[in-house]
Write an enzyme that holds these catalytic residues in place. Structure first.
Site, mmCIF file in Angstrom:
data_model
loop_
_atom_site.group_PDB
_atom_site.id
_atom_site.type_symbol
_atom_site.label_atom_id
_atom_site.label_comp_id
_atom_site.label_asym_id
_atom_site.label_seq_id
_atom_site.Cartn_x
_atom_site.Cartn_y
_atom_site.Cartn_z
ATOM 1 C CD GLU A 103 -1.481 -2.582 1.548
ATOM 2 O OE1 GLU A 103 -0.602 -2.527 1.990
ATOM 3 O OE2 GLU A 103 -2.449 -3.568 1.248
ATOM 4 C CG HIS A 172 -10.359 -6.639 8.218
ATOM 5 N ND1 HIS A 172 -10.517 -8.056 8.346
ATOM 6 C CD2 HIS A 172 -9.498 -6.530 7.244
ATOM 7 C CE1 HIS A 172 -9.470 -8.609 7.823
ATOM 8 N NE2 HIS A 172 -8.879 -7.781 7.088
HETATM 9 C C1 LIG Z 1 -2.161 -4.567 4.443
HETATM 10 C C2 LIG Z 1 -3.096 -5.634 3.847
HETATM 11 N N1 LIG Z 1 -3.297 -5.453 2.427
HETATM 12 C C3 LIG Z 1 -4.018 -6.187 1.755
HETATM 13 C C4 LIG Z 1 -4.749 -7.104 2.352
HETATM 14 C C5 LIG Z 1 -5.779 -7.781 1.670
HETATM 15 N N2 LIG Z 1 -5.193 -9.394 1.695
HETATM 16 C C6 LIG Z 1 -5.231 -10.462 2.263
HETATM 17 S S1 LIG Z 1 -4.538 -11.948 1.972
HETATM 18 C C7 LIG Z 1 -4.087 -11.117 0.431
HETATM 19 C C8 LIG Z 1 -3.100 -11.864 -0.292
HETATM 20 C C9 LIG Z 1 -1.786 -12.381 0.436
HETATM 21 O O1 LIG Z 1 -1.047 -13.227 -0.456
HETATM 22 P P1 LIG Z 1 0.101 -14.265 0.022
HETATM 23 O O2 LIG Z 1 0.949 -13.317 0.962
HETATM 24 O O3 LIG Z 1 1.121 -14.589 -1.176
HETATM 25 O O4 LIG Z 1 -0.404 -15.292 1.025
HETATM 26 P P2 LIG Z 1 -1.200 -16.524 0.399
HETATM 27 O O5 LIG Z 1 -2.718 -16.023 0.415
HETATM 28 O O6 LIG Z 1 -0.991 -16.696 -0.962
HETATM 29 O O7 LIG Z 1 -1.063 -17.683 1.380
HETATM 30 C C10 LIG Z 1 -4.361 -9.827 0.432
HETATM 31 C C11 LIG Z 1 -3.996 -8.933 -0.693
HETATM 32 C C12 LIG Z 1 -4.459 -7.374 3.822
HETATM 33 N N3 LIG Z 1 -5.185 -8.241 4.663
HETATM 34 N N4 LIG Z 1 -3.655 -6.566 4.367
#
Ligand SMILES: Cc1ncc(C[n+]2csc(CCOP(=O)(O)OP(=O)(O)O)c2C)c(N)n1
Ligand SMILES: [Mg+2]
Lengths: 373, 474
Positions: A103, A172
């Site tokens: 972000e 959230h």
């Molecule tokens: C600061 C923040 N930005 C966005 C999100 C929304 N979000 C939750 S999980 C996720 C994807 C994370 O992907 P990764 O780190 O590759 O883990 P995976 O789900 O593949 O295990 C996102 C964008 C969040 N929870 N926190």
């Protein structure tokens, strides 16, 4: 379903099978009740807040090639809440861009693009995640124009859902209106209806200054009337002008975003129960704020209440009451009051969550107390 | 302060002048691991063939202007112990586990996968609000967890159920968290899957991505001091899990850099599963994965086949030893895998990836089937045992599930506790009102759902509230 919104998007998917959902974010929302007593002028049509936001972006992108959208999941996935639906297909990947998960990184990138003369729209999956980027918003976007000696404008729009959603727990579910509202150099708007959404977002994109558009997830799916005028691609709503959503002579309710709908329902109940007429002011614009509209209304009613869903301390309600006292004290018949969110990290439990934010009943009760009815 | 720094700098420079051999000896590592200090110099040595500035030591001068970029050819290799058929490929090492221990690892992975299926359905039936499965990634969690000490603090992201289960979190504890019952250690204040347990040394999962990473470095710094102060106690490391998507956050970079500069004993374990919700790795980053960044930060780094539970175990064992060597240091493990399921119950991944891609992965490679093949080849396992295990575990999970469904909700006083150490007068008044209201309208309020009914409220009203449990720990 709804509980998940956050740690995930695809709210759409869930909405298609509401019966499977343990919670519905819409059941407690009041806008439909409002449209019931409204008769539409010919030529107007219904539109969801989501579509209105989408239309605003599409029109401005059509008009001005400097406008582009950047954020997490905005392109291929059509946005976590589908607000950017279809924009990638229409405008291509140079102007609708998926960001890596950073972000502060993509907010900084959009600020830089704005400083270089483009007009970026920076979408946050939710404003909860914008906390990661708040330095870019406040220290860079908001201040550069001033600190560069007025030579370096930053035409940027930060937008995304703000406030509590439903069943996504404390991290959230927060309302940041007061945070951004306190920063010199920012303009801050909080649309309620589809017209608000379209008109304010378009104005934000056109404004040469950084504007924070605080949307509300629970409003996205609601239908509102769009007047013929609002359907035009030239429709913009000026900043700093509140809208009297419902005129009244007995009490002034100053409110914003989703709480506008709740106040309208409460006003209707106050009328049927007690025969009083509440005036509901939809602020639309938080900064600059339409103090005049508040003063004018208070002159008429003598009673003022602020209704908002942020935490109570140092909040929008506090600001509204302070302004009212500063500018309209002599017209007040009783101390103004505020109805706000509760002073707790937002609970996950559904019933507690409901109790942590203003409800229509609570608004009615407090108004009745103030009115002594 | 400033003067002292200059003096030390000078001393460093003099030392470098006086003992060129010693400097030469450091060339491989560049940083003396004992003192963790670079050789610094206030001036470039005349005629030297290499740079000797404080910011880059031992870099050779060159007359060729060449921009470096990692290419696919020099991608860091991926360590494997088993191949996809469960055959041992690293013949130089034997598995350091008894059959019983191997069976536990297998059982834990299968437990997680069965629990995931049932809890995913529970969400679909509206019993819980949200769920995230770890299908395909059970090997990363269980394999690494098996190499940690139970007392090593864990910072997880959300797809590491295998770590908790292997550590001894019961199925029932986990499911109770998802159902927010009175046995949920978080007292129903968090979304499902946001598990945490002091007993298991697992920090509560935070919704905000990547925030656990710098926190893990900080916790590791605390451990470093504790390890130093109490050298005869068990020496501990922090294990920090995260996704490749989260690694794009600034917090990731801050965490690695500070752990490296402060020599913190922390294992950064990246689950690279190819996706972050809909974002594929190609849109997430360029370059050689997450591993190359570890190298960039001066951190010992290894890339491991995450579908190979033995490789995960061996890498984590070695990493742990490394992290405790020389007073502490961070280690990065990039575990390669594939997110077989949707991101969460709110996601439909077929909107952005082809079903065949997923089916293909499922068929081709999976940590559970790999270990199963290994065990079958040694006649530790067969179809019959597999059937029994799966049906037993299914029963166990369903039993825990049904029990959790009927469990009471957290005690009513939880509405108000854990905010202040002592109840405020306003809180007491609110509780008195709650009690009055409920007792005046008993038909309206069914307190039987809540643990202890009105008892917990009475306890607080009678002055028995002792503050949050944290207040009792220290
Ligand atoms: C600061 C923040 N930005 C966005 C999100 C929304 N979000 C939750 S999980 C996720 C994807 C994370 O992907 P990764 O780190 O590759 O883990 P995976 O789900 O593949 O295990 C996102 C964008 C969040 N929870 N926190
Ligand atoms: Mg991932």
């Amino acid at each position: 379903m709804v509980g998940s919104r956050l740690a995930r998007p695809a709210a759409q998917l869930l909405r298609s099978s509401p019966s499977a959902l343990p919670r519905s974010s819409f059941q407690r929302v009041s806008a439909p009740a409002v449209s019931r007593w409204r008769t539409y002028a010919s030529g107007s049509k219904e539109m969801t807040v989501r579509d209105a936001l989408n239309e605003a972006m599409a029109e401005e992108m059509e008009k001005n090639s400097k406008v582009f959208v950047l954020g997490e999941e905005v392109a291929q996935y059509n946005g976590a809440y589908k607000v950017t639906k279809g924009l990638l297909d229409r405008f291509g990947e140079k102007r609708v861009i998926d960001s890596p998960i950073t972000e502060s990184g993509f907010a900084g990138l959009t600020v830089g693009a704005a400083l270089a003369g483009l007009h970026p729209i920076c979408e946050f999956m939710t404003f909860n995640f914008a906390m990661q980027a708040i330095d870019q918003i406040i220290n860079s976007a908001a201040k550069t124009h001033y600190m560069s000696g007025g030579i370096q404008p930053c035409n940027i729009t930060f937008r995304g859902p703000n406030g509590f959603a439903s069943g996504v727990a404390a991290q959230h579910s927060q309302d940041y209106t007061a945070w951004y509202g306190s920063i010199p150099g920012l303009k801050v708007v909080a649309p309620y209806s589809s017209e608000d959404a379209k008109g304010l977002l378009k104005a934000a994109i056109r404004d040469p200054n950084p504007v924070v558009v605080l949307e509300n997830e629970l409003l996205y799916g609601l239908q509102f009337e769009m007047s013929e005028e609002a359907q035009s691609d030239e429709f913009v709503i000026p900043f700093g002008k509140a809208k009297i959503e419902r005129p009244g002579k007995d009490i002034t309710m100053v409110t914003l975003s989703r709480c506008v709908g709740q106040c309208l329902v409460a006003a209707e109940q106050l009328k049927s129960k007690y025969g009083v007429e509440a005036e509901v002011i939809n602020l639309r614009s938080i900064k600059p704020m339409d103090v005049e509209a508040i003063v004018k209304s208070v002159k008429k009613t003598g009673l003022m209440m602020a209704v908002e869903s942020g935490f109570p301390s140092f909040g929008v309600g506090a600001e509204l009451i302070a302004l009212t006292c500063e500018y309209a004290f002599d017209y007040l018949d009783a101390p103004p009051i505020r109805v706000t969110g509760a002073e707790v990290p937002t609970p996950y439990a559904q019933k507690l969550e409901e109790m942590a934010f203003p409800s229509e009943q609570l608004i009615v009760d407090y108004a009745a107390k103030l009115l002594k009815v | 302060m400033a003067t002292r720094r200059i003096v030390t700098g000078l001393r460093g420079a003099l030392a470098a002048w006086a003992t060129p051999l010693r400097q030469h000896g450091l060339r491989g590592g560049m940083v003396c691991s004992q003192c963790q200090k670079r050789w610094s110099s206030v001036s470039q040595r005349p005629g030297s063939d290499r740079v000797n500035f404080p910011g880059a030591v031992n870099s050779l001068f060159t007359t060729g202007l060449e921009f470096k970029r990692a290419t696919e050819d020099d991608a860091m290799p991926t360590y494997r112990y088993l191949d996809q058929e469960g055959t041992v490929v690293d013949k130089a090492h034997s598995v350091d586990l008894s059959n019983e221990q191997i069976l536990k690892i297998y059982r834990d992975m299968v437990t997680v996968s069965i629990m995931d299926l049932i809890m995913f359905d529970a969400q679909r039936q509206g019993k819980i609000s949200f769920y995230m499965v770890s299908a395909g990634e059970e090997g990363i969690a269980v394999g690494s967890s098996s190499a940690l000490s139970h007392n090593d603090p864990v910072f997880a992201q959300y797809r590491e159920h295998g770590v908790y289960i292997h550590r001894g979190t019961s199925i029932s504890e986990f499911i109770n968290q998802c159902f927010s019952t009175t046995h949920d250690l978080g007292k129903g204040r968090n979304m499902p899957v946001h598990y945490g347990s002091a007993k298991q040394h697992v920090h509560t999962v935070s919704s905000t991505l990547a925030t656990q990473l710098p926190q893990a470095s900080g916790a590791a710094y605390a451990l470093k001091l504790a390890n130093l102060a109490n050298p005869t106690d068990e020496q501990r490391v922090v294990a920090c899990y995260f996704g490749e998507g989260a690694a794009s956050e600034g917090d990731f970079h801050a965490a690695l850099n500070i752990a490296a500069t402060r020599s913190c004993p922390v294992l950064f374990i990246c689950r690279n599963n190819g996706y972050a919700i809909s974002t594929p790795t190609l849109d997430q980053y360029r370059g050689d994965g997450i591993a190359s960044r570890g190298v960039g930060y001066g951190i010992d780094t290894v890339r491991v086949d995450g579908n190979d539970v033995f490789a995960m175990r061996r890498a984590t064992l070695e990493a742990r030893a490394l992290a405790l060597s020389g007073g502490g240091r961070p280690v990065l493990i990039e575990a390669m895998s594939y997110r077989v399921s949707h991101h969460s119950t709110s996601d439909d991944s077929f909107a952005y990836r082809a079903k065949v891609e997923v089916e293909d992965w499922k068929r081709r490679d999976n940590p559970i089937t790999r270990l199963r093949k290994y065990m079958e080849a040694r006649e530790m396992w067969d179809e019959e045992k597999e059937k029994t295990l799966r049906s037993d575990l299914r029963q166990e999970v369903l039993k825990a599930y049904r029990a959790a469904e009927k469990e009471k909700k957290p005690a009513l006083s939880g509405v108000i506790t854990d905010v202040y150490k002592e109840m405020t007068e306003e809180q007491m008044e609110q509780l008195r009102r709650v009690k009055r209201l409920v007792e005046t309208y008993p038909e309206e309020y069914d307190l039987s759902e809540f643990d202890g009914g009105m008892d917990s409220v009475d306890e607080v009203l009678n002055g028995k509230y002792q503050g949050p449990s944290s207040a009792k720990v220290s």
